[in-house]
Design a protein around this motif. Structure first.
Motif, PDB file in Angstrom:
ATOM      1  N   PRO A   1      12.725  -3.067  -8.252  1.00 52.20           N
ATOM      2  CA  PRO A   1      11.383  -2.191  -8.530  1.00 52.20           C
ATOM      3  C   PRO A   1      10.692  -1.868  -7.055  1.00 52.20           C
ATOM      4  O   PRO A   1      10.875  -2.746  -6.348  1.00 52.20           O
ATOM      5  N   GLY A   2       9.927  -0.985  -7.085  1.00 53.03           N
ATOM      6  CA  GLY A   2       9.106  -0.798  -5.824  1.00 53.03           C
ATOM      7  C   GLY A   2       8.315  -2.145  -5.367  1.00 53.03           C
ATOM      8  O   GLY A   2       7.449  -2.783  -6.326  1.00 53.03           O
ATOM      9  N   ASN A   3       7.994  -2.269  -4.256  1.00 49.53           N
ATOM     10  CA  ASN A   3       7.505  -3.433  -3.659  1.00 49.53           C
ATOM     11  C   ASN A   3       8.087  -4.772  -4.218  1.00 49.53           C
ATOM     12  O   ASN A   3       7.490  -5.703  -3.939  1.00 49.53           O
ATOM     13  N   ALA A   4       9.432  -4.798  -4.398  1.00 45.28           N
ATOM     14  CA  ALA A   4       9.988  -6.084  -4.627  1.00 45.28           C
ATOM     15  C   ALA A   4      10.401  -6.681  -3.219  1.00 45.28           C
ATOM     16  O   ALA A   4      10.155  -6.208  -2.269  1.00 45.28           O
ATOM     17  N   TYR A   5      10.372  -8.094  -3.527  1.00 47.60           N
ATOM     18  CA  TYR A   5      10.334  -9.068  -2.179  1.00 47.60           C
ATOM     19  C   TYR A   5      11.739  -9.761  -2.396  1.00 47.60           C
ATOM     20  O   TYR A   5      11.737 -10.870  -3.524  1.00 47.60           O
ATOM     21  N   VAL A   6      12.593  -9.524  -1.822  1.00 48.16           N
ATOM     22  CA  VAL A   6      13.894  -9.990  -1.806  1.00 48.16           C
ATOM     23  C   VAL A   6      14.244 -11.075  -0.792  1.00 48.16           C
ATOM     24  O   VAL A   6      14.088 -10.820   0.504  1.00 48.16           O
ATOM     25  N   GLY A   7      14.567 -12.278  -1.168  1.00 49.82           N
ATOM     26  CA  GLY A   7      14.939 -13.308  -0.262  1.00 49.82           C
ATOM     27  C   GLY A   7      15.923 -14.347  -0.846  1.00 49.82           C
ATOM     28  O   GLY A   7      16.342 -13.994  -1.757  1.00 49.82           O
ATOM     29  N   PRO A   8      16.524 -15.320  -0.172  1.00 51.67           N
ATOM     30  CA  PRO A   8      17.357 -16.304  -0.498  1.00 51.67           C
ATOM     31  C   PRO A   8      17.133 -17.013  -1.743  1.00 51.67           C
ATOM     32  O   PRO A   8      15.617 -17.239  -1.816  1.00 51.67           O
ATOM     33  N   ASP A   9      17.694 -17.428  -2.563  1.00 55.08           N
ATOM     34  CA  ASP A   9      17.437 -18.031  -4.034  1.00 55.08           C
ATOM     35  C   ASP A   9      17.102 -19.519  -3.585  1.00 55.08           C
ATOM     36  O   ASP A   9      17.032 -20.048  -4.817  1.00 55.08           O
ATOM     37  N   GLY A  10      17.744 -20.292  -2.649  1.00 57.07           N
ATOM     38  CA  GLY A  10      17.573 -21.550  -2.281  1.00 57.07           C
ATOM     39  C   GLY A  10      16.093 -22.053  -2.516  1.00 57.07           C
ATOM     40  O   GLY A  10      15.151 -21.275  -2.442  1.00 57.07           O
ATOM     41  N   PRO A  11      16.034 -23.495  -2.426  1.00 54.80           N
ATOM     42  CA  PRO A  11      14.488 -24.056  -2.377  1.00 54.80           C
ATOM     43  C   PRO A  11      13.677 -23.564  -1.054  1.00 54.80           C
ATOM     44  O   PRO A  11      14.100 -23.474  -0.087  1.00 54.80           O
ATOM     45  N   GLY A  12      12.745 -23.109  -1.563  1.00 55.30           N
ATOM     46  CA  GLY A  12      11.536 -22.619  -0.218  1.00 55.30           C
ATOM     47  C   GLY A  12      12.142 -21.054   0.174  1.00 55.30           C
ATOM     48  O   GLY A  12      11.760 -20.623   0.990  1.00 55.30           O
ATOM     49  N   SER A  13      13.113 -20.561  -0.365  1.00 57.77           N
ATOM     50  CA  SER A  13      13.702 -19.444  -0.033  1.00 57.77           C
ATOM     51  C   SER A  13      14.189 -19.479   1.374  1.00 57.77           C
ATOM     52  O   SER A  13      14.188 -18.318   2.049  1.00 57.77           O
ATOM     53  N   ILE A  14      14.847 -20.629   1.832  1.00 60.20           N
ATOM     54  CA  ILE A  14      15.189 -20.749   3.072  1.00 60.20           C
ATOM     55  C   ILE A  14      16.621 -20.248   3.421  1.00 60.20           C
ATOM     56  O   ILE A  14      16.947 -19.694   4.531  1.00 60.20           O
TER      57      ILE A  14
ATOM     58  N   GLU B   1       0.866  -1.085   0.024  1.00 57.09           N
ATOM     59  CA  GLU B   1       0.150   0.148  -0.183  1.00 57.09           C
ATOM     60  C   GLU B   1       0.755   1.282   0.066  1.00 57.09           C
ATOM     61  O   GLU B   1       0.536   2.294  -0.895  1.00 57.09           O
ATOM     62  N   LEU B   2       2.075   1.202   0.660  1.00 56.29           N
ATOM     63  CA  LEU B   2       3.017   2.274   0.633  1.00 56.29           C
ATOM     64  C   LEU B   2       3.326   2.604  -0.750  1.00 56.29           C
ATOM     65  O   LEU B   2       3.409   3.767  -1.289  1.00 56.29           O
ATOM     66  N   GLN B   3       3.776   1.406  -1.578  1.00 51.41           N
ATOM     67  CA  GLN B   3       4.410   1.722  -2.920  1.00 51.41           C
ATOM     68  C   GLN B   3       3.227   2.380  -3.677  1.00 51.41           C
ATOM     69  O   GLN B   3       3.338   3.195  -4.328  1.00 51.41           O
ATOM     70  N   ARG B   4       2.019   1.881  -3.587  1.00 48.19           N
ATOM     71  CA  ARG B   4       0.790   2.471  -4.497  1.00 48.19           C
ATOM     72  C   ARG B   4       0.710   3.820  -4.162  1.00 48.19           C
ATOM     73  O   ARG B   4       0.449   4.673  -5.131  1.00 48.19           O
ATOM     74  N   ARG B   5       0.685   4.277  -2.740  1.00 44.09           N
ATOM     75  CA  ARG B   5       0.390   5.519  -2.309  1.00 44.09           C
ATOM     76  C   ARG B   5       1.603   6.570  -2.826  1.00 44.09           C
ATOM     77  O   ARG B   5       1.234   7.629  -3.340  1.00 44.09           O
ATOM     78  N   LEU B   6       2.885   6.008  -2.853  1.00 40.47           N
ATOM     79  CA  LEU B   6       4.052   6.651  -3.516  1.00 40.47           C
ATOM     80  C   LEU B   6       3.866   6.911  -4.990  1.00 40.47           C
ATOM     81  O   LEU B   6       4.090   8.032  -5.492  1.00 40.47           O
ATOM     82  N   THR B   7       3.636   5.900  -5.555  1.00 38.18           N
ATOM     83  CA  THR B   7       3.414   5.855  -6.925  1.00 38.18           C
ATOM     84  C   THR B   7       2.294   6.908  -7.473  1.00 38.18           C
ATOM     85  O   THR B   7       2.435   7.802  -8.320  1.00 38.18           O
ATOM     86  N   ALA B   8       1.081   7.024  -6.641  1.00 41.31           N
ATOM     87  CA  ALA B   8       0.182   7.642  -7.024  1.00 41.31           C
ATOM     88  C   ALA B   8       0.480   9.282  -6.718  1.00 41.31           C
ATOM     89  O   ALA B   8      -0.267  10.170  -7.338  1.00 41.31           O
TER      90      ALA B   8
END
Length: 289
Positions: free
Chosen positions: A238-251, A177-184
């Motif tokens: 990009p805005g609202n990107a979700y960054v996590g580990p690249d392994g199985p299950g992002s564990i 929602e923050l990204q949506r409001r920033l973009t708007a």
């Protein structure tokens, strides 16, 4: 293909970064690496003496300030006394699986630390933020459920882990929602998410079982767990990107842009959650930038 590490951080000279919960664990590692890359790093912490001791001998420019994100009075005081520009905010402070304890505002301390505090802090500092907001969540947000009528566990029977799941889903929806409001509003500021996978830190120290820190080679070291946060804070995502580990299950693994749960991408819930949170906290009726 080469894996991204802290050695790949860009030159951060001239940049100011606020990292909450930076007295230890992932927050301290994040602060250390950003300072090593040239940033001026402000550690917003509950225990300034502990944080000041932790950074002794570390290269770079640090400033330690008191900030208890669970106490909205402390959050307001911190924001009101901030002067100068602020490029990046890393909402890192968090607690997990703790008994029911109430903040001065009557919120349960887990939701307050993991969600209400970051919501209020970000909104109050937003006029000064020039680059991005990084909010740290968890893969366990996938088990969360948002109860808009009882965000602070006042009428429901409190459940330690469910409160954690819900708070981490709430921060995902907040970022959306923050990204949506920033973009708007035409702002170039980005709202980005990061999660460490499962990392062996003190976060689960209050857990009765302590099972997370017994998973051994299946989980990320704290150094590796901080990489998605560093990546989210410094790379052109990009805005609202979700960054996590690249392994199985992002564990475990190295940073990669992935996707949150479908519940975390629900724009209607995100809007309704923002309104409910603004009503509870008195903050967030407008995006100032």
């Amino acid at each position: 293909m080469a894996k991204w590490t802290a050695d790949d951080l860009p030159d951060m000279t001239g940049r100011t970064v606020l990292v909450t919960g930076a007295g230890g664990g992932l927050g301290l590692i994040t602060a250390r690496e950003l300072a090593r890359a040239g940033a001026r790093v402000v550690l917003g912490v509950r225990n300034p003496d502990k944080a000041a001791e932790a950074i002794i001998g570390m290269a770079g420019t640090f400033e330690v300030r008191h900030l208890d994100v669970a106490d909205l009075g402390s959050v307001r005081q911190f924001a009101e006394t901030w002067t100068g520009d602020l490029d990046i905010v890393v909402n890192n402070a968090g607690v997990m699986d703790v008994p029911l304890t109430r903040t001065p505002q009557g919120f349960d301390v887990q939701t307050a630390t993991n969600y209400f505090g970051p919501f209020v802090l970000t909104n109050l500092l937003l006029p000064r933020i020039g680059d991005r907001v990084v909010s740290v969540t968890s893969q366990l947000h996938r088990q969360g459920r948002i109860d808009l009528d009882d965000l602070a566990w006042r009428s429901r029977k409190y459940h330690r882990m469910k409160a954690y799941y819900d708070s981490k889903l709430a921060i995902v929806l907040f970022s959306l929602e923050l990204q949506r409001r920033l973009t708007a509003s035409g702002s170039s500021v980005r709202s980005v998410l990061a999660h460490p996978g499962i990392a062996s830190t003190s976060l689960a120290a209050h857990s009765p079982s302590g099972f997370i820190n017994r998973l051994g080679f299946l989980i990320n070291t704290p150094e590796r767990g901080a990489l998605p946060i560093l990546y989210a804070a410094t790379q052109d995502v990009p805005g609202n990107a979700y960054v996590g580990p690249d392994g199985p299950g992002s564990i475990r693994g190295y940073p990669k842009v992935r996707k949150p749960s479908s519940a975390g991408l629900d724009e209607t819930t995100a809007r309704n959650l923002w309104r409910a949170t603004a009503a509870l906290t008195g903050v967030g009726t407008e995006v100032a930038r």
